[in-house]
Design a protein around this motif. Structure first.
Motif, PDB file in Angstrom:
ATOM      1  N   THR A  41      57.275  39.367  43.884  1.00  9.71           N
ATOM      2  CA  THR A  41      56.112  38.856  43.452  1.00  9.71           C
ATOM      3  C   THR A  41      54.837  38.958  44.371  1.00  9.71           C
ATOM      4  O   THR A  41      54.845  39.635  45.470  1.00  9.71           O
ATOM      5  N   LEU A  42      53.593  38.948  43.760  1.00 12.13           N
ATOM      6  CA  LEU A  42      52.486  39.129  44.626  1.00 12.13           C
ATOM      7  C   LEU A  42      52.355  38.208  45.703  1.00 12.13           C
ATOM      8  O   LEU A  42      52.817  37.000  45.523  1.00 12.13           O
ATOM      9  N   TYR A  94      53.430  48.354  39.849  1.00 11.32           N
ATOM     10  CA  TYR A  94      52.239  47.655  41.067  1.00 11.32           C
ATOM     11  C   TYR A  94      50.887  48.446  41.051  1.00 11.32           C
ATOM     12  O   TYR A  94      51.040  49.997  41.092  1.00 11.32           O
ATOM     13  N   ILE A  95      49.788  47.907  40.986  1.00 14.51           N
ATOM     14  CA  ILE A  95      48.832  48.622  41.404  1.00 14.51           C
ATOM     15  C   ILE A  95      47.849  47.872  42.447  1.00 14.51           C
ATOM     16  O   ILE A  95      47.788  46.594  42.273  1.00 14.51           O
ATOM     17  N   ALA A  96      47.288  48.492  43.397  1.00 10.36           N
ATOM     18  CA  ALA A  96      46.485  47.749  44.304  1.00 10.36           C
ATOM     19  C   ALA A  96      44.921  48.734  44.331  1.00 10.36           C
ATOM     20  O   ALA A  96      44.919  49.753  44.273  1.00 10.36           O
ATOM     21  N   ALA A  97      44.113  47.892  44.381  1.00 14.29           N
ATOM     22  CA  ALA A  97      42.657  48.223  44.188  1.00 14.29           C
ATOM     23  C   ALA A  97      41.552  47.637  45.253  1.00 14.29           C
ATOM     24  O   ALA A  97      42.076  46.288  45.774  1.00 14.29           O
ATOM     25  N   ASP A 109      40.737  42.694  48.130  1.00 14.63           N
ATOM     26  CA  ASP A 109      41.699  43.428  47.237  1.00 14.63           C
ATOM     27  C   ASP A 109      41.942  42.893  46.061  1.00 14.63           C
ATOM     28  O   ASP A 109      42.097  41.568  45.732  1.00 14.63           O
ATOM     29  N   LEU A 110      42.276  43.529  44.981  1.00 19.19           N
ATOM     30  CA  LEU A 110      42.863  43.128  43.757  1.00 19.19           C
ATOM     31  C   LEU A 110      44.164  43.756  43.543  1.00 19.19           C
ATOM     32  O   LEU A 110      44.231  45.184  43.642  1.00 19.19           O
ATOM     33  N   GLU A 111      45.083  42.938  43.253  1.00 20.22           N
ATOM     34  CA  GLU A 111      46.494  43.571  42.999  1.00 20.22           C
ATOM     35  C   GLU A 111      46.981  43.053  41.604  1.00 20.22           C
ATOM     36  O   GLU A 111      46.743  41.850  41.151  1.00 20.22           O
ATOM     37  N   LEU A 112      47.807  44.132  40.859  1.00 17.34           N
ATOM     38  CA  LEU A 112      48.457  43.595  39.846  1.00 17.34           C
ATOM     39  C   LEU A 112      49.863  44.070  39.902  1.00 17.34           C
ATOM     40  O   LEU A 112      50.358  44.935  40.446  1.00 17.34           O
TER      41      LEU A 112
END
Length: 155
Positions: A41-42, A94-97, A109-112
């Motif tokens: 999980t995140l 997973y995406i990290a921005a 950080d914004l994570e999906l």
């Protein structure tokens, strides 16, 4: 007159110290990275700060946001970039921005994470205690974009 000068110089000194401290913290945040996936999980939001929100199970009410619809997975990266974010990494599910503030260069950080039936989100500041609601507002803005796109007719 001497008292006024003392107060004035104290105020100037305090302003310089606070501004310098904020600059140093902003620079420090640029050397960090997204927390990533922890145990499938995140990463959980830190318990001792108020600068993180997440949709993952177990997130305390004050930090909890709703996940995104699974159907939004493919469009989320473009929406993040439209909001001024930079996609740092993508992998299967997973995406990290990151988002960088203009004044002191603070990085959030914004994570999906793509789940079985939803897209989980985590947005957090890399440094500091409070973000004055910026991360929750960012997730809300992204949610608005997702639902606005879902209402647009397909041509």
């Amino acid at each position: 007159m001497a008292a006024f000068k003392t107060i004035l110089f104290s105020a100037i000194g305090l302003t310089v110290a606070v501004t310098g401290g904020m600059f140093v913290l902003g620079q420090a945040s640029q050397r960090g990275a997204a927390a990533g996936i922890v145990g499938g999980t995140l990463a959980p939001c830190p318990t001792n700060t108020s600068n993180c929100v997440s949709s993952e199970a177990g997130t305390p009410d004050g930090k909890r946001v709703e996940p995104f619809p699974l159907e939004s997975w493919e469009t989320l990266p473009a929406m993040i970039e439209d909001m001024g974010g930079e996609i740092i990494s993508t992998s299967d599910g997973y995406i990290a921005a990151s988002f960088t503030s203009g004044t002191f260069g603070f990085v959030d950080d914004l994570e999906l994470r793509k789940g079985d039936d939803t897209v989980h989100v985590r947005s957090a500041s890399r440094v500091g205690y409070s973000d004055m609601g910026v991360n929750a507002a960012r997730v809300g803005q992204l949610r608005d974009a997702v639902f606005a796109a879902a209402r647009e007719p397909v041509t």
